[in-house]
Every structure is written in structure tokens, then in C-alpha cells.
Scaffold this active site. Structure first.
Site, PDB file in Angstrom:
ATOM      1  N   ILE A  79      54.822  62.801  50.941  1.00 45.43           N
ATOM      2  CA  ILE A  79      54.674  64.013  51.762  1.00 45.43           C
ATOM      3  C   ILE A  79      56.039  64.687  51.956  1.00 45.43           C
ATOM      4  CG2 ILE A  79      53.817  64.931  53.956  1.00 45.43           C
ATOM      5  CD1 ILE A  79      51.688  63.593  52.011  1.00 45.43           C
TER       6      ILE A  79
ATOM      7  N   GLU B  64      51.167  69.271  43.461  1.00 43.37           N
ATOM      8  CA  GLU B  64      50.285  70.459  43.522  1.00 43.37           C
ATOM      9  C   GLU B  64      49.320  70.475  42.338  1.00 43.37           C
ATOM     10  OE1 GLU B  64      50.331  72.842  45.852  1.00 43.37           O
ATOM     11  OE2 GLU B  64      52.325  72.781  46.783  1.00 43.37           O
TER      12      GLU B  64
ATOM     13  N   ARG C 242      62.905  75.158  47.507  1.00 44.68           N
ATOM     14  CA  ARG C 242      61.642  75.921  47.393  1.00 44.68           C
ATOM     15  C   ARG C 242      60.461  75.109  47.897  1.00 44.68           C
ATOM     16  NH1 ARG C 242      57.666  74.471  45.537  1.00 44.68           N
ATOM     17  NH2 ARG C 242      58.404  74.044  43.448  1.00 44.68           N
TER      18      ARG C 242
HETATM   19  P1  TGC Z   1      35.313  70.050  43.455  1.00 42.73           P
HETATM   20  O1  TGC Z   1      33.931  69.487  43.555  1.00 42.73           O
HETATM   21  O2  TGC Z   1      35.697  70.775  42.199  1.00 42.73           O
HETATM   22  O3  TGC Z   1      35.568  71.054  44.653  1.00 42.73           O
HETATM   23  C1  TGC Z   1      35.307  70.683  46.019  1.00 42.73           C
HETATM   24  C2  TGC Z   1      35.191  71.969  46.806  1.00 42.73           C
HETATM   25  O4  TGC Z   1      36.430  72.681  46.759  1.00 42.73           O
HETATM   26  C3  TGC Z   1      36.234  73.977  46.153  1.00 42.73           C
HETATM   27  N1  TGC Z   1      37.441  74.241  45.342  1.00 42.73           N
HETATM   28  C4  TGC Z   1      38.400  75.071  45.716  1.00 42.73           C
HETATM   29  N2  TGC Z   1      38.517  75.860  46.801  1.00 42.73           N
HETATM   30  C5  TGC Z   1      39.630  76.587  46.905  1.00 42.73           C
HETATM   31  N3  TGC Z   1      40.628  76.550  45.991  1.00 42.73           N
HETATM   32  C6  TGC Z   1      40.558  75.754  44.896  1.00 42.73           C
HETATM   33  N4  TGC Z   1      41.573  75.695  44.026  1.00 42.73           N
HETATM   34  C7  TGC Z   1      39.397  74.974  44.717  1.00 42.73           C
HETATM   35  N5  TGC Z   1      38.989  74.083  43.782  1.00 42.73           N
HETATM   36  C8  TGC Z   1      37.789  73.633  44.174  1.00 42.73           C
HETATM   37  C9  TGC Z   1      34.974  73.837  45.342  1.00 42.73           C
HETATM   38  O5  TGC Z   1      34.359  75.072  45.146  1.00 42.73           O
HETATM   39  C10 TGC Z   1      34.151  72.933  46.225  1.00 42.73           C
HETATM   40  O6  TGC Z   1      33.636  73.696  47.307  1.00 42.73           O
HETATM   41  P2  TGC Z   1      32.205  73.347  47.950  1.00 42.73           P
HETATM   42  O7  TGC Z   1      32.022  74.390  48.995  1.00 42.73           O
HETATM   43  O8  TGC Z   1      31.232  73.419  46.820  1.00 42.73           O
HETATM   44  O9  TGC Z   1      32.335  71.946  48.504  1.00 42.73           O
HETATM   45  O10 TGC Z   1      36.319  68.883  43.779  1.00 42.73           O
HETATM   46  P3  TGC Z   1      36.743  67.609  42.942  1.00 42.73           P
HETATM   47  O11 TGC Z   1      36.700  66.439  43.870  1.00 42.73           O
HETATM   48  O12 TGC Z   1      35.960  67.526  41.658  1.00 42.73           O
HETATM   49  O13 TGC Z   1      38.279  67.903  42.603  1.00 42.73           O
HETATM   50  C11 TGC Z   1      38.683  68.957  41.799  1.00 42.73           C
HETATM   51  C12 TGC Z   1      40.187  68.871  41.498  1.00 42.73           C
HETATM   52  C13 TGC Z   1      40.491  67.631  40.680  1.00 42.73           C
HETATM   53  C14 TGC Z   1      40.536  70.103  40.696  1.00 42.73           C
HETATM   54  C15 TGC Z   1      40.993  68.848  42.815  1.00 42.73           C
HETATM   55  O14 TGC Z   1      40.727  67.722  43.542  1.00 42.73           O
HETATM   56  C16 TGC Z   1      42.472  68.961  42.587  1.00 42.73           C
HETATM   57  O15 TGC Z   1      42.997  70.069  42.503  1.00 42.73           O
HETATM   58  N6  TGC Z   1      43.231  67.821  42.506  1.00 42.73           N
HETATM   59  C17 TGC Z   1      44.673  67.840  42.474  1.00 42.73           C
HETATM   60  C18 TGC Z   1      45.188  67.377  43.811  1.00 42.73           C
HETATM   61  C19 TGC Z   1      46.422  68.134  44.228  1.00 42.73           C
HETATM   62  O16 TGC Z   1      46.758  69.161  43.710  1.00 42.73           O
HETATM   63  N7  TGC Z   1      47.067  67.612  45.251  1.00 42.73           N
HETATM   64  C20 TGC Z   1      48.214  68.280  45.789  1.00 42.73           C
HETATM   65  C21 TGC Z   1      48.660  67.623  47.067  1.00 42.73           C
HETATM   66  S1  TGC Z   1      49.733  68.646  48.019  1.00 42.73           S
HETATM   67  C22 TGC Z   1      51.159  68.663  47.155  1.00 42.73           C
HETATM   68  O17 TGC Z   1      51.300  68.175  46.082  1.00 42.73           O
HETATM   69  C23 TGC Z   1      52.253  69.362  47.813  1.00 42.73           C
HETATM   70  S2  TGC Z   1      53.726  69.338  46.976  1.00 42.73           S
HETATM   71  C24 TGC Z   1      54.474  70.433  47.961  1.00 42.73           C
HETATM   72  C25 TGC Z   1      55.823  70.793  47.618  1.00 42.73           C
HETATM   73  O18 TGC Z   1      56.745  69.998  47.930  1.00 42.73           O
HETATM   74  O19 TGC Z   1      56.017  71.942  47.098  1.00 42.73           O
HETATM   75  P1  FAD Z   2      47.481  60.107  39.833  1.00 42.56           P
HETATM   76  O1  FAD Z   2      46.403  60.974  40.397  1.00 42.56           O
HETATM   77  O2  FAD Z   2      47.342  58.645  39.976  1.00 42.56           O
HETATM   78  O3  FAD Z   2      47.664  60.492  38.294  1.00 42.56           O
HETATM   79  C1  FAD Z   2      48.367  59.657  37.386  1.00 42.56           C
HETATM   80  C2  FAD Z   2      48.161  60.231  35.985  1.00 42.56           C
HETATM   81  O4  FAD Z   2      46.765  60.220  35.652  1.00 42.56           O
HETATM   82  C3  FAD Z   2      48.623  61.687  35.875  1.00 42.56           C
HETATM   83  O5  FAD Z   2      49.227  61.892  34.628  1.00 42.56           O
HETATM   84  C4  FAD Z   2      47.318  62.474  35.949  1.00 42.56           C
HETATM   85  O6  FAD Z   2      47.390  63.721  35.260  1.00 42.56           O
HETATM   86  C5  FAD Z   2      46.358  61.524  35.268  1.00 42.56           C
HETATM   87  N1  FAD Z   2      44.955  61.751  35.723  1.00 42.56           N
HETATM   88  C6  FAD Z   2      44.442  61.585  36.947  1.00 42.56           C
HETATM   89  N2  FAD Z   2      43.145  61.914  36.962  1.00 42.56           N
HETATM   90  C7  FAD Z   2      42.842  62.311  35.712  1.00 42.56           C
HETATM   91  C8  FAD Z   2      41.652  62.813  35.094  1.00 42.56           C
HETATM   92  N3  FAD Z   2      40.510  62.994  35.774  1.00 42.56           N
HETATM   93  N4  FAD Z   2      41.703  63.114  33.784  1.00 42.56           N
HETATM   94  C9  FAD Z   2      42.839  62.963  33.069  1.00 42.56           C
HETATM   95  N5  FAD Z   2      44.001  62.510  33.590  1.00 42.56           N
HETATM   96  C10 FAD Z   2      43.986  62.196  34.909  1.00 42.56           C
HETATM   97  N6  FAD Z   2      51.124  65.464  48.336  1.00 42.56           N
HETATM   98  C11 FAD Z   2      50.784  65.976  49.565  1.00 42.56           C
HETATM   99  O7  FAD Z   2      49.647  65.846  50.019  1.00 42.56           O
HETATM  100  N7  FAD Z   2      51.716  66.645  50.307  1.00 42.56           N
HETATM  101  C12 FAD Z   2      52.996  66.818  49.887  1.00 42.56           C
HETATM  102  O8  FAD Z   2      53.809  67.443  50.577  1.00 42.56           O
HETATM  103  C13 FAD Z   2      53.378  66.272  48.617  1.00 42.56           C
HETATM  104  N8  FAD Z   2      54.670  66.362  48.193  1.00 42.56           N
HETATM  105  C14 FAD Z   2      55.056  65.694  47.044  1.00 42.56           C
HETATM  106  C15 FAD Z   2      56.409  65.619  46.721  1.00 42.56           C
HETATM  107  C16 FAD Z   2      56.804  64.900  45.595  1.00 42.56           C
HETATM  108  C17 FAD Z   2      58.270  64.780  45.268  1.00 42.56           C
HETATM  109  C18 FAD Z   2      55.843  64.278  44.756  1.00 42.56           C
HETATM  110  C19 FAD Z   2      56.239  63.522  43.520  1.00 42.56           C
HETATM  111  C20 FAD Z   2      54.503  64.360  45.099  1.00 42.56           C
HETATM  112  C21 FAD Z   2      54.090  65.039  46.256  1.00 42.56           C
HETATM  113  N9  FAD Z   2      52.744  65.050  46.650  1.00 42.56           N
HETATM  114  C22 FAD Z   2      52.379  65.588  47.865  1.00 42.56           C
HETATM  115  C23 FAD Z   2      51.753  64.283  45.905  1.00 42.56           C
HETATM  116  C24 FAD Z   2      51.293  64.945  44.604  1.00 42.56           C
HETATM  117  O9  FAD Z   2      50.438  66.006  44.859  1.00 42.56           O
HETATM  118  C25 FAD Z   2      50.617  63.857  43.763  1.00 42.56           C
HETATM  119  O10 FAD Z   2      51.660  63.005  43.287  1.00 42.56           O
HETATM  120  C26 FAD Z   2      49.831  64.439  42.616  1.00 42.56           C
HETATM  121  O11 FAD Z   2      48.705  65.156  43.085  1.00 42.56           O
HETATM  122  C27 FAD Z   2      49.369  63.349  41.624  1.00 42.56           C
HETATM  123  O12 FAD Z   2      48.803  62.265  42.282  1.00 42.56           O
HETATM  124  P2  FAD Z   2      49.298  60.772  41.937  1.00 42.56           P
HETATM  125  O13 FAD Z   2      50.773  60.751  42.014  1.00 42.56           O
HETATM  126  O14 FAD Z   2      48.542  59.842  42.796  1.00 42.56           O
HETATM  127  O15 FAD Z   2      48.903  60.572  40.409  1.00 42.56           O
END
Ligand code: TGC
Ligand code: FAD
Length: 392
Positions: A170, A371, A97
């Protein structure tokens, strides 16, 4: 691994809410998983290999770009169909998935939504057919939950951009043909760039020794003075909201996918509990095992209702990012708890690869982290209901 005997639970007759088209799409994906994924997935996970042989099948069931318009090679389906496909694939394995989520929501979606018409025509049909596979580079070694701090950057060199930096964790990176990479320009503004395999200075080393998501390939994206053609910049959206918009779509798919993993664990545990005899009767007759199973089906049913309503809202363009966060967080947490309980029902057999439960359990440790972690999604809900930002 034993033959796949899966029968989907539908305790609240949710099929009544689906259209005939939804059911056809869901059933086709279900049959494909049973035929082409279940027989090979345990070995792929044990060998820590992504089974590339399933790429054409993923394309055929519409898993690459389910909601992308047909003119670009997508399946042109609604959001509930997209969710159902993710549910069925993750019933087989979260790593499979993952591959579909990345291809659809993290690579095709940004090219479709933020790309030029030339970029859509060049990349989307090849990604929809699986001829090209994509990856999505947001996370960096020092910037996971807070991607806004990213240091990957590019400079305008006149006739091209010069990209430097590194992405970590990634999915699909080791074999991707193209990567959608998020990087800062000289003013510190985040933009998306399409980087193609073969560009000098671009490498994708694999990350080994994972105990989770072993049938999915994970790696790095490294950029050392990579010359990216100017036409590879996604022109129509910039800022952190651009990658976060892609995450909304992928998180929606995960909210449905996690239900699939949970259904598989529940169904396996229920069947085992009815067949396994201890103290002269099936263990399903003991109250402690019934409690586990009854709570599982209750939680699965609640998660199904949450996902279905979210799908309706998304179809109407009314689903908020915070609603998507709640569903991703709740449904993955539900699935991981069910996997742990289901594993116990199988006793010692639960730790073997004869059954899928332990693999689901280990996979879900990644799903609850990527995510957006479990904590981050709780803080998104907290911010949404209180107006107070507890991230920083
Ligand atoms: P913040 O100041 O809240 O927002 C910055 C700008 O982004 C807008 N925004 C969004 N827009 C669309 N969708 C959302 N869900 C949005 N959330 C916020 C917001 O309105 C703002 O826009 P603008 O125009 O005012 O600049 O940003 P922040 O730096 O405080 O961060 C907020 C936070 C912590 C929620 C965000 O950074 C976050 O979601 N962090 C988690 C990172 C994450 O999910 N990484 C995933 C990496 S990819 C991955 O994991 C793929 S796994 C794939 C797989 O194998 O399935
Ligand atoms: P950190 O951000 O260092 O977090 C460590 C701990 O601290 C967590 O428990 C978190 O909840 C906590 N924490 C962090 N900030 C706060 C806060 N403000 N308040 C309270 N607690 C907090 N990323 C991509 O871009 N593309 C991909 O395709 C992708 N695929 C992935 C596949 C796998 C198998 C894995 C494991 C990860 C993948 N990721 C990808 C990355 C993934 O999105 C990150 O691992 C995730 O967003 C968390 O970041 P980190 O691992 O650096 O943890």
C-alpha cells in the site's frame, strides 16, 4: 545528481492542441519539478525515503485533486490538465507521481464520488492541502490481480463496524492519516470504509528492501478488531466496481505519467549522445545509437497522441475502462523499454545516480505491475474486443 537540463520533446507540435491554461499548468508543474524535486530525488531514492518536504509543493501545483471541484479544495481542472501534471511529476520520479495518484484518484476521488456530503467536507480540503495524506487499501497478501476474492471484512456491531484483515503493497501507508479500505460486509458485498490513524487495532508497517519506487513509502494496513464509526462507510457505491472506478482515474494518470519518465530518459540520452565522443566523433553520429533515439521519439510521440485523445474522451465522459487499460499498458511498456535503451546509450554512466535513467527504469518495474499488471490490461483489451473472458 547532475543539474536538471531537461527540455521536453514535442515532435508533432502537440502544444498546438493545448489551451493556454493547459500550458500554464504544465509549465508551473515542470518548473516546480526542476526546482524542488530534481535536486533532492536521487538522495531520497538512495536512502529509500519519501521526501515529505515536497508535500506542500505538490498541493500548490494542483497535484492533490486536480479535477476535484474547488468547493472541496481541489483545483477544478479538466482531465488533460490532470494528465499533464502527472506527466511532469513522473518526469521527476514515478514515486512522487504515485503519491499524487493515490492522494487524488484513490483517496479523494472515492470520497468525492461515493462519499456523503459530511465526508466530503471533513476530508477533501485537508487532503487537497496535504495536511492529511491518504492511502488506498485494495490488494491483499493472497489477492492481487483478483481483488474480488478479498478476505478483509467487517461486522455490523450496532453502533459501529468491526474491521479485520490486512492489505499489502500500500503506497503511502507508513505515513497516511487516513486510508480508504475496501472490505466485505457479512453478505460478502464490497464497501469502502475510511479508517483513520489512531483507531485502536490499526497499524501500518513499512515494507523495506524495495529496489523500485524507493522514494515512495510502501507498506501494509493491518486491522485487528478496529472499531470504525458507522459514518465512515462510503454510502453511495458498493461492489467491486467501486474500487475499480477509482483505478480508472489513477490508470489514466499513469498513462500520462509514464510519458514523463520516458521523455526524461530520451532527453538525457539524446544530450549525452551528442556530447560523448568515441572513435573521434559523438556517439550520436553512429547509426546504432540513432536507431535507438529515433525509435524512442517515435514511441513517445505515439504515446502522447494516445494520452491526448484519451484525455479528450475523458473530458467528454466517453472514455471506457478498456480504453484506459490500453493506454496504461502501452505507455508504461513504452517507457520501460525506452529507459532500458537510454541506459545503454549512457554506457557505464547509465548505471549511476549521476543520471536519472536507472532510477526511472527501476521505478517503472513497479508501475508496470501496480494498478493492474501488463498481463491484466492485455486481457481487459482481449475481453473488450472478443467478448470472451480469459481471466478465469
Ligand atoms: P468483473 O466481474 O469484471 O467486474 C466486477 C464489477 O466491476 C465492474 N468493473 C469496473 N467498474 C469500473 N471500472 C472498471 N475498470 C471496471 N472493471 C470492471 C464490472 O462491470 C462489474 O460490475 P457489476 O456491477 O456487474 O458488479 O471483475 P473480476 O473479478 O472478473 O475482475 C476483473 C479484473 C481482473 C479486470 C479486475 O479485478 C482488475 O482490474 N484487477 C487488477 C487489480 C488492480 O488493478 N489492483 C490495483 C490495486 S491499487 C494499486 O495498485 C495502486 S498503486 C498506486 C500508486 O502508487 O500509484
Ligand atoms: P499477482 O496477482 O499474484 O500476479 C502475479 C503474476 O501473475 C503477474 O504477472 C500477473 O500478470 C499474472 N496473473 C495474475 N492473474 C492472471 C490471469 N488471470 N491471467 C494471466 N496472468 C495472470 N495495491 C493497493 O491496493 N494499493 C496501493 O497503494 C498499491 N501500491 C503499490 C505499490 C507498489 C510499489 C507495488 C509493487 C504494488 C502496489 N499495489 C497496491 C499492489 C498492486 O496493485 C499489485 O501488486 C498488482 O495488482 C498485482 O498483484 P500481485 O502483486 O498480487 O500479483
Amino acid at each position: 545528481m547532475r543539474p536538471d537540463l531537461f527540455e521536453a520533446p514535442d515532435y508533432y507540435n502537440l502544444d498546438d492542441l493545448l489551451t493556454e491554461e493547459h500550458k500554464l499548468i504544465r509549465d508551473a508543474a515542470r518548473a516546480w519539478v526542476k526546482r524542488d524535486v530534481s535536486p533532492i530525488i536521487e538522495e531520497a531514492a538512495q536512502n529509500a525515503e519519501f521526501p515529505k518536504s515536497i508535500i506542500p509543493g505538490l498541493s500548490e501545483i494542483g497535484a492533490f485533486g486536480p479535477y476535484i471541484p474547488e468547493e472541496y479544495g481541489g483545483a477544478g481542472l479538466d482531465q488533460i490538465s490532470y494528465g499533464l501534471i502527472m506527466q511532469e511529476i513522473e518526469r521527476g520520479d514515478s514515486g512522487v507521481r504515485s503519491t499524487a495518484s493515490v492522494q487524488s484518484s484513490l483517496v479523494m476521488y472515492p470520497i468525492w464520488k461515493y462519499g456523503s456530503e459530511e465526508q466530503r467536507k471533513k476530508y477533501l480540503p485537508k487532503l487537497a492541502s496535504g495536511e492529511w495524506m491518504g492511502s488506498f487499501g485494495l490488494t491483499e497478501p493472497d489477492h492481487g490481480s483478483n481483488p474480488s476474492g478479498m478476505i478483509t471484512h467487517y461486522k455490523d456491531m450496532g453502533d459501529h463496524y468491526l474491521l479485520n484483515g490486512a492489505k499489502l503493497w500500500i503506497s503511502n501507508s507508513p505515513f497516511c492519516n487516513v486510508a480508504v479500505v475496501w472490505a466485505k460486509n457479512e453478505e460478502g458485498r464490497i464497501h469502502g470504509l475510511i479508517v483513520e490513524r489512531g483507531m485502536e487495532g490499526f497499524s501500518t508497517p513499512e515494507t523495506h528492501n524495495k529496489w523500485s519506487l524507493r522514494a515512495s513509502a510502501t507498506g501494509e494496513l493491518i486491522f485487528q478488531d478496529v472499531k470504525v464509526p458507522k459514518e465512515n462507510l462510503l454510502p453511495n457505491k458498493s461492489g467491486l466496481g467501486a474500487p475499480l472506478g477509482c483505478l480508472d482515474s489513477a490508470r489514466f494518470g499513469i498513462a500520462w505519467g509514464a510519458i514523463g519518465a520516458a521523455m526524461d530518459c530520451y532527453d538525457t540520452a539524446l544530450r549525452y549522445a551528442k556530447e560523448r565522443i568515441q572513435f573521434g566523433k559523438p556517439i550520436a553520429a553512429f547509426q546504432l545509437q540513432q536507431k535507438k533515439l529515433a525509435e524512442m521519439i517515435t514511441e513517445i510521440t505515439k504515446a502522447q497522441l494516445l494520452a491526448f485523445r484519451l484525455g479528450q474522451l475523458k473530458n467528454e465522459g466517453r472514455a471506457t475502462s478498456a480504453q484506459i487499460s490500453m493506454a496504461k499498458r502501452n505507455n508504461v511498456d513504452m517507457a520501460i523499454k525506452i529507459a532500458r535503451e537510454a541506459r545503454q546509450i549512457l554506457g557505464g554512466m547509465g548505471i549511476t545516480g549521476e543520471y536519472s535513467i536507472m532510477r526511472h527504469m527501476m521505478n517503472l518495474e513497479s508501475v508496470i505491475t501496480y494498478e493492474g499488471t501488463h498481463d491484466i490490461h492485455l486481457l481487459i483489451t482481449g475481453l473488450d474486443i472478443t467478448g470472451e473472458n480469459a481471466f478465469k
